[in-house]
Write a protein that holds these residues in place. Sequence first.
Motif, PDB file in Angstrom:
ATOM      1  N   LEU A 117      42.951  38.519  36.122  1.00 35.41           N
ATOM      2  CA  LEU A 117      44.050  37.875  35.405  1.00 35.41           C
ATOM      3  C   LEU A 117      43.874  37.894  33.893  1.00 35.41           C
ATOM      4  CD1 LEU A 117      44.635  34.744  37.673  1.00 35.41           C
ATOM      5  CD2 LEU A 117      46.066  36.774  37.501  1.00 35.41           C
ATOM      6  N   GLY A 118      42.678  38.210  33.428  1.00 35.14           N
ATOM      7  CA  GLY A 118      42.447  38.234  31.987  1.00 35.14           C
ATOM      8  C   GLY A 118      42.289  36.850  31.390  1.00 35.14           C
ATOM      9  N   ILE A 119      41.716  35.932  32.157  1.00 31.68           N
ATOM     10  CA  ILE A 119      41.495  34.565  31.686  1.00 31.68           C
ATOM     11  C   ILE A 119      40.081  34.480  31.169  1.00 31.68           C
ATOM     12  CG2 ILE A 119      41.407  32.145  32.395  1.00 31.68           C
ATOM     13  CD1 ILE A 119      43.362  32.849  34.626  1.00 31.68           C
ATOM     14  N   LYS A 120      39.876  33.693  30.099  1.00 29.96           N
ATOM     15  CA  LYS A 120      38.540  33.530  29.543  1.00 29.96           C
ATOM     16  C   LYS A 120      37.663  32.706  30.477  1.00 29.96           C
ATOM     17  CE  LYS A 120      40.052  33.600  24.759  1.00 29.96           C
ATOM     18  NZ  LYS A 120      40.170  32.823  23.522  1.00 29.96           N
ATOM     19  N   ASN A 121      36.380  33.054  30.509  1.00 28.21           N
ATOM     20  CA  ASN A 121      35.412  32.322  31.314  1.00 28.21           C
ATOM     21  C   ASN A 121      34.894  31.156  30.489  1.00 28.21           C
ATOM     22  OD1 ASN A 121      33.519  31.447  33.104  1.00 28.21           O
ATOM     23  ND2 ASN A 121      32.241  33.266  33.007  1.00 28.21           N
ATOM     24  N   ARG A 122      35.180  29.966  30.927  1.00 25.67           N
ATOM     25  CA  ARG A 122      34.765  28.781  30.178  1.00 25.67           C
ATOM     26  C   ARG A 122      33.826  27.957  30.979  1.00 25.67           C
ATOM     27  NH1 ARG A 122      37.947  27.673  25.221  1.00 25.67           N
ATOM     28  NH2 ARG A 122      39.130  29.544  25.068  1.00 25.67           N
TER      29      ARG A 122
ATOM     30  N   LEU B 246      37.342  26.393  42.031  1.00 24.35           N
ATOM     31  CA  LEU B 246      36.961  27.718  42.511  1.00 24.35           C
ATOM     32  C   LEU B 246      35.608  28.138  41.958  1.00 24.35           C
ATOM     33  CD1 LEU B 246      38.212  29.878  44.304  1.00 24.35           C
ATOM     34  CD2 LEU B 246      39.173  30.921  42.274  1.00 24.35           C
ATOM     35  N   LYS B 247      35.332  27.809  40.716  1.00 24.31           N
ATOM     36  CA  LYS B 247      34.044  28.137  40.109  1.00 24.31           C
ATOM     37  C   LYS B 247      32.910  27.387  40.793  1.00 24.31           C
ATOM     38  CE  LYS B 247      31.824  28.350  35.578  1.00 24.31           C
ATOM     39  NZ  LYS B 247      32.010  28.074  34.144  1.00 24.31           N
ATOM     40  N   ARG B 248      33.163  26.154  41.160  1.00 21.82           N
ATOM     41  CA  ARG B 248      32.146  25.332  41.799  1.00 21.82           C
ATOM     42  C   ARG B 248      31.876  25.754  43.242  1.00 21.82           C
ATOM     43  NH1 ARG B 248      34.713  20.728  41.280  1.00 21.82           N
ATOM     44  NH2 ARG B 248      35.396  20.606  43.423  1.00 21.82           N
TER      45      ARG B 248
ATOM     46  N   LEU C 100      34.894  34.739  39.489  1.00 18.22           N
ATOM     47  CA  LEU C 100      34.670  35.786  38.493  1.00 18.22           C
ATOM     48  C   LEU C 100      35.628  36.951  38.686  1.00 18.22           C
ATOM     49  CD1 LEU C 100      30.762  35.789  38.374  1.00 18.22           C
ATOM     50  CD2 LEU C 100      32.356  34.852  36.686  1.00 18.22           C
ATOM     51  N   GLU C 101      35.884  37.336  39.928  1.00 21.36           N
ATOM     52  CA  GLU C 101      36.833  38.421  40.194  1.00 21.36           C
ATOM     53  C   GLU C 101      38.243  38.042  39.738  1.00 21.36           C
ATOM     54  OE1 GLU C 101      36.627  39.222  44.342  1.00 21.36           O
ATOM     55  OE2 GLU C 101      34.533  39.873  44.264  1.00 21.36           O
ATOM     56  N   LEU C 102      38.616  36.802  40.000  1.00 20.02           N
ATOM     57  CA  LEU C 102      39.971  36.360  39.672  1.00 20.02           C
ATOM     58  C   LEU C 102      40.206  36.300  38.169  1.00 20.02           C
ATOM     59  CD1 LEU C 102      42.674  35.283  40.803  1.00 20.02           C
ATOM     60  CD2 LEU C 102      41.704  33.001  40.599  1.00 20.02           C
TER      61      LEU C 102
END
Length: 90
Positions: free
Chosen positions: A85-90, A70-72, A79-81
Amino acid sequence: MALGAAKKQEIIAKYGRQTGDTGSSEVQVALLSQRISDLSAHLKTNPKDHSSRLGLLKLVGHRRNLLKYLKRTQHERYLELIQALGIKNR
């Protein structure tokens, strides 16, 4: 550790792109995130349940691969997701 039908429909309605959308990456990541949080809570009370721990690691790996895709492909939706969901951006 399956999700209830009502909870699953609620997640699909919230993160789906349109009605009946069950296969998009956003919906899959949201469903996996819910299962991961449920399994994490289970493992806090049952620390010796190694088969559930292995299942949790597989779910985390699957979610990580979906998030990489999804990032690719759709960075704005990614970024919205992760923010929702409160997931870290890695």
